[in-house]
Design an enzyme around this catalytic site. Structure first.
Site, mmCIF file in Angstrom:
data_model
loop_
_atom_site.group_PDB
_atom_site.id
_atom_site.type_symbol
_atom_site.label_atom_id
_atom_site.label_comp_id
_atom_site.label_asym_id
_atom_site.label_seq_id
_atom_site.Cartn_x
_atom_site.Cartn_y
_atom_site.Cartn_z
ATOM 1 N N LYS A 22 42.267 28.011 46.459
ATOM 2 C CA LYS A 22 42.013 28.780 45.228
ATOM 3 C C LYS A 22 42.764 30.109 45.265
ATOM 4 O O LYS A 22 43.414 30.488 44.295
ATOM 5 C CB LYS A 22 40.503 29.033 45.093
ATOM 6 C CG LYS A 22 40.161 30.148 44.132
ATOM 7 C CD LYS A 22 38.690 30.436 44.087
ATOM 8 C CE LYS A 22 38.188 31.503 45.029
ATOM 9 N NZ LYS A 22 38.514 32.889 44.674
ATOM 10 N N ASN A 23 42.688 30.802 46.396
ATOM 11 C CA ASN A 23 43.273 32.143 46.460
ATOM 12 C C ASN A 23 44.803 32.123 46.488
ATOM 13 O O ASN A 23 45.437 33.167 46.290
ATOM 14 C CB ASN A 23 42.733 32.912 47.669
ATOM 15 C CG ASN A 23 41.307 33.397 47.430
ATOM 16 O OD1 ASN A 23 40.762 33.213 46.343
ATOM 17 N ND2 ASN A 23 40.715 34.014 48.437
ATOM 18 N N CYS A 119 31.153 43.773 40.685
ATOM 19 C CA CYS A 119 31.147 42.714 41.680
ATOM 20 C C CYS A 119 30.021 42.958 42.672
ATOM 21 O O CYS A 119 29.815 44.091 43.111
ATOM 22 C CB CYS A 119 32.495 42.723 42.392
ATOM 23 S SG CYS A 119 32.632 41.416 43.562
ATOM 24 N N ARG A 124 35.073 47.442 44.491
ATOM 25 C CA ARG A 124 36.369 46.788 44.292
ATOM 26 C C ARG A 124 37.262 47.441 43.226
ATOM 27 O O ARG A 124 37.537 46.857 42.168
ATOM 28 C CB ARG A 124 36.159 45.300 44.001
ATOM 29 C CG ARG A 124 35.397 44.622 45.116
ATOM 30 C CD ARG A 124 35.250 43.157 44.936
ATOM 31 N NE ARG A 124 36.417 42.409 45.373
ATOM 32 C CZ ARG A 124 36.461 41.085 45.420
ATOM 33 N NH1 ARG A 124 35.441 40.383 45.049
ATOM 34 N NH2 ARG A 124 37.543 40.468 45.833
ATOM 35 N N ARG A 400 32.746 28.546 41.501
ATOM 36 C CA ARG A 400 33.956 29.353 41.309
ATOM 37 C C ARG A 400 35.022 28.969 42.329
ATOM 38 O O ARG A 400 36.223 29.108 42.041
ATOM 39 C CB ARG A 400 33.640 30.844 41.471
ATOM 40 C CG ARG A 400 32.932 31.458 40.283
ATOM 41 C CD ARG A 400 32.832 32.954 40.425
ATOM 42 N NE ARG A 400 34.046 33.477 41.040
ATOM 43 C CZ ARG A 400 34.092 34.444 41.949
ATOM 44 N NH1 ARG A 400 32.989 35.024 42.343
ATOM 45 N NH2 ARG A 400 35.234 34.846 42.453
HETATM 46 C C1 UD1 Z 1 41.155 38.890 48.052
HETATM 47 C C2 UD1 Z 1 40.512 37.532 47.967
HETATM 48 C C3 UD1 Z 1 39.065 37.589 48.459
HETATM 49 C C4 UD1 Z 1 39.013 38.207 49.858
HETATM 50 C C5 UD1 Z 1 39.754 39.534 49.918
HETATM 51 C C6 UD1 Z 1 39.874 40.094 51.318
HETATM 52 C C7 UD1 Z 1 41.633 36.434 46.135
HETATM 53 C C8 UD1 Z 1 41.561 35.935 44.755
HETATM 54 N N1 UD1 Z 1 40.557 37.063 46.613
HETATM 55 O O1 UD1 Z 1 40.434 39.760 47.186
HETATM 56 O O2 UD1 Z 1 38.539 36.259 48.475
HETATM 57 O O3 UD1 Z 1 37.668 38.426 50.212
HETATM 58 O O4 UD1 Z 1 41.110 39.370 49.413
HETATM 59 O O5 UD1 Z 1 40.459 39.175 52.154
HETATM 60 O O6 UD1 Z 1 42.609 36.229 46.823
HETATM 61 N N2 UD1 Z 1 40.704 47.971 47.350
HETATM 62 C C9 UD1 Z 1 40.804 49.248 46.834
HETATM 63 N N3 UD1 Z 1 41.673 49.453 45.800
HETATM 64 C C10 UD1 Z 1 42.444 48.452 45.281
HETATM 65 C C11 UD1 Z 1 42.325 47.159 45.814
HETATM 66 C C12 UD1 Z 1 41.448 46.948 46.861
HETATM 67 O O7 UD1 Z 1 40.131 50.169 47.279
HETATM 68 O O8 UD1 Z 1 43.222 48.713 44.342
HETATM 69 C C13 UD1 Z 1 39.760 47.720 48.472
HETATM 70 C C14 UD1 Z 1 38.668 46.722 48.112
HETATM 71 O O9 UD1 Z 1 37.586 47.363 47.487
HETATM 72 C C15 UD1 Z 1 38.313 46.163 49.465
HETATM 73 C C16 UD1 Z 1 39.644 46.177 50.205
HETATM 74 O O10 UD1 Z 1 40.476 47.099 49.519
HETATM 75 O O11 UD1 Z 1 37.414 47.017 50.110
HETATM 76 C C17 UD1 Z 1 40.344 44.840 50.287
HETATM 77 O O12 UD1 Z 1 40.410 44.255 48.992
HETATM 78 P P1 UD1 Z 1 41.594 43.266 48.591
HETATM 79 O O13 UD1 Z 1 42.333 42.861 49.822
HETATM 80 O O14 UD1 Z 1 42.356 43.876 47.484
HETATM 81 O O15 UD1 Z 1 40.779 42.012 48.053
HETATM 82 P P2 UD1 Z 1 41.044 41.168 46.752
HETATM 83 O O16 UD1 Z 1 42.507 41.016 46.524
HETATM 84 O O17 UD1 Z 1 40.205 41.692 45.655
#
Ligand code: UD1
Length: 420
Positions: A22-23, A119, A124, A400
């Site tokens: 999915k990811n 969330c 996030r 999901r």
């Molecule tokens: C993706 C995955 C999710 C997984 C996560 C971490 C998908 C669709 N989802 O989520 O299943 O749990 O990676 O492996 O691939 N953050 C910020 N600012 C930002 C973006 C992120 O502060 O602009 C923080 C987030 O709150 C979190 C951390 O960075 O604490 C990591 O998040 P991120 O790696 O971005 O996760 P996702 O891409 O949302």
């Protein structure tokens, strides 16, 4: 509302074939926005998040067809004018929708994308996504719950260091830079295997991309893309989930259709816990495992232990002879499953960003509530290992991201069914 009923203590045996990731599918679909030629994507998992992303692409006018039986997606956008707005109604249930921002902006020079909904596992934010797009030349405003982005002359390649590691922001930046003018260097990137799969897809479309070590990417943008056929990689979180199910209740469970070299960290931790595994190149056999040992783990970006398997391995830790510890480093509120597991007889204490799991405890069935995708599957695992019957409410979270979970488990003799 649908519920899952699990009658525990059945020994699982048989074969489970893992679905496409999915990811990996979600950013690949977002990247399709860059290309007007024919695209065929194979091994697409039929799960709610993917269906939502397909709806989002349809909403912007993409000519996209999802053959649910063959698990194939066809896209052909020659002579089609795409819209550049991604509305709240489609992003409220799926945060990953924000990855259409980069490709829309890069190709059409403007985009209006809803800020993703709240969330359960933490705040996030999307600040890193916006940071990289601004560096590539975007002007960004936030108003009325929407991100308004534009770039008069188009995005231009740059040297950018991400302020912290983010999977989604790395994907947004990588896709946007693929259509930008000139060369982009991204550093401090996430290097999850799903991002490698996205890289392979973009390369097949004709973008020149080179990974320099683990965390740096060089991208030479191109506006002249080619027709592309791609097969999505296996779902490593689904694989880990079923391997843990086998460790908890299995007699002999074979998990197929995977690349075990991608699962090194998970395999080493399970072996440390005393789980009996036969590891081949493309499958793993989990054998009946007694005497589970306690371990201490930290969730980390890849190649560390994934946060998306934290809830599942916690269930296995309730079986261990001693105290295990999990430190959650990625999301701030990702222990929502703990009170539910405790209601099933586990002894788990939360202290800040760490959980202490006191084993061994025999779980027993209860009525519980799923709170997010991975928490809900941990309750299924707990139900499989528990005495008596477990009822899991709010299973829409599970749908999901898990394709045919109950069917796959039932084929291996689990007693699990869905009820309205
Ligand atoms: C993706 C995955 C999710 C997984 C996560 C971490 C998908 C669709 N989802 O989520 O299943 O749990 O990676 O492996 O691939 N953050 C910020 N600012 C930002 C973006 C992120 O502060 O602009 C923080 C987030 O709150 C979190 C951390 O960075 O604490 C990591 O998040 P991120 O790696 O971005 O996760 P996702 O891409 O949302």
């Amino acid at each position: 509302m649908e519920k899952l009923i699990v009658k525990g203590k059945k020994k699982l045996s048989g074969v489970i074939r893992i679905s496409g990731s999915k990811n990996a599918t979600l950013p690949i679909l977002a990247a399709s926005i860059l290309n007007k030629n024919k695209i065929e994507i194979n091994r697409v998992p039929v799960v709610k998040d993917v269906i939502t992303m397909v709806e989002l692409l349809k909403h912007i006018g993409s000519n996209i067809k999802f053959d649910l039986k063959k698990k194939k997606i066809f896209i052909h956008n020659e002579n089609r004018k795409l819209k550049t707005t991604a509305p709240y109604k489609l992003l409220k249930t799926m945060r990953a929708g924000v990855i259409v921002l980069g490709p829309l902006l890069s190709r059409f020079k403007k985009a209006k994308v809803s800020l993703p909904g709240g969330c359960a596992i933490g705040s996030r934010p999307v600040d890193i996504h916006l940071f990289v797009l601004k560096k590539l030349g975007a002007k960004i405003k936030i108003k009325n719950g929407y991100i308004f982005a534009e770039t008069k002359k188009g995005l231009v390649g740059k040297r950018i260091r991400l302020p912290s590691i983010s999977v989604g922001a790395t994907e947004n930046a990588l896709i946007a830079a693929s259509y930008a003018r000139g060369t982009t260097y991204l550093s401090n990137c996430a290097c999850e295997p799903e991002i490698q799969d996205l890289t392979n897809f973009l390369k097949k479309m004709g973008v020149k991309i080179k990974w320099i070590g683990n965390r740096k990417i060089k991208i030479l943008g191109s506006q002249n893309l080619k027709p592309t056929i791609h097969k999505v990689m296996f779902d490593r979180i689904e694989s880990g989930t079923f391997i843990i199910a086998g460790a908890l209740t299995g007699k002999r469970l074979k998990v197929l259709g995977i690349e075990t070299k991608i699962l090194k960290k998970e395999i080493s931790i399970l072996k440390k816990m005393g789980v009996k595994l036969k590891v081949n190149k493309n499958d793993i056999i989990v054998l009946s495992s007694k005497n589970i040992k306690p371990v201490s783990i930290n969730t980390q970006p890849y190649p560390g232990f994934p946060t998306d398997l934290q809830a599942q391995i916690m269930v296995l830790m309730t079986r261990a002879n001693g105290i295990s510890k999990i430190k959650e480093n990625i999301f701030e509120k990702r222990f929502m499953h703990v009170p539910e597991l405790n209601r099933m007889g586990a002894k788990i204490k939360i202290l800040g960003d760490s959980s202490f799991i006191y084993g061994p405890q025999q779980l027993n069935g209860a009525e519980v509530m799923a709170t997010d995708l991975r928490a809900s599957v941990s309750l299924v695992l707990a139900g499989l290992a528990a005495e008596d019957r477990t009822i899991i409410n709010r299973v829409y979270h599970l749908d999901r991201g898990y394709e045919k979970l109950e069917t796959k488990l039932r084929k291996c003799r689990a007693n699990i069914f869905r009820k309205n």
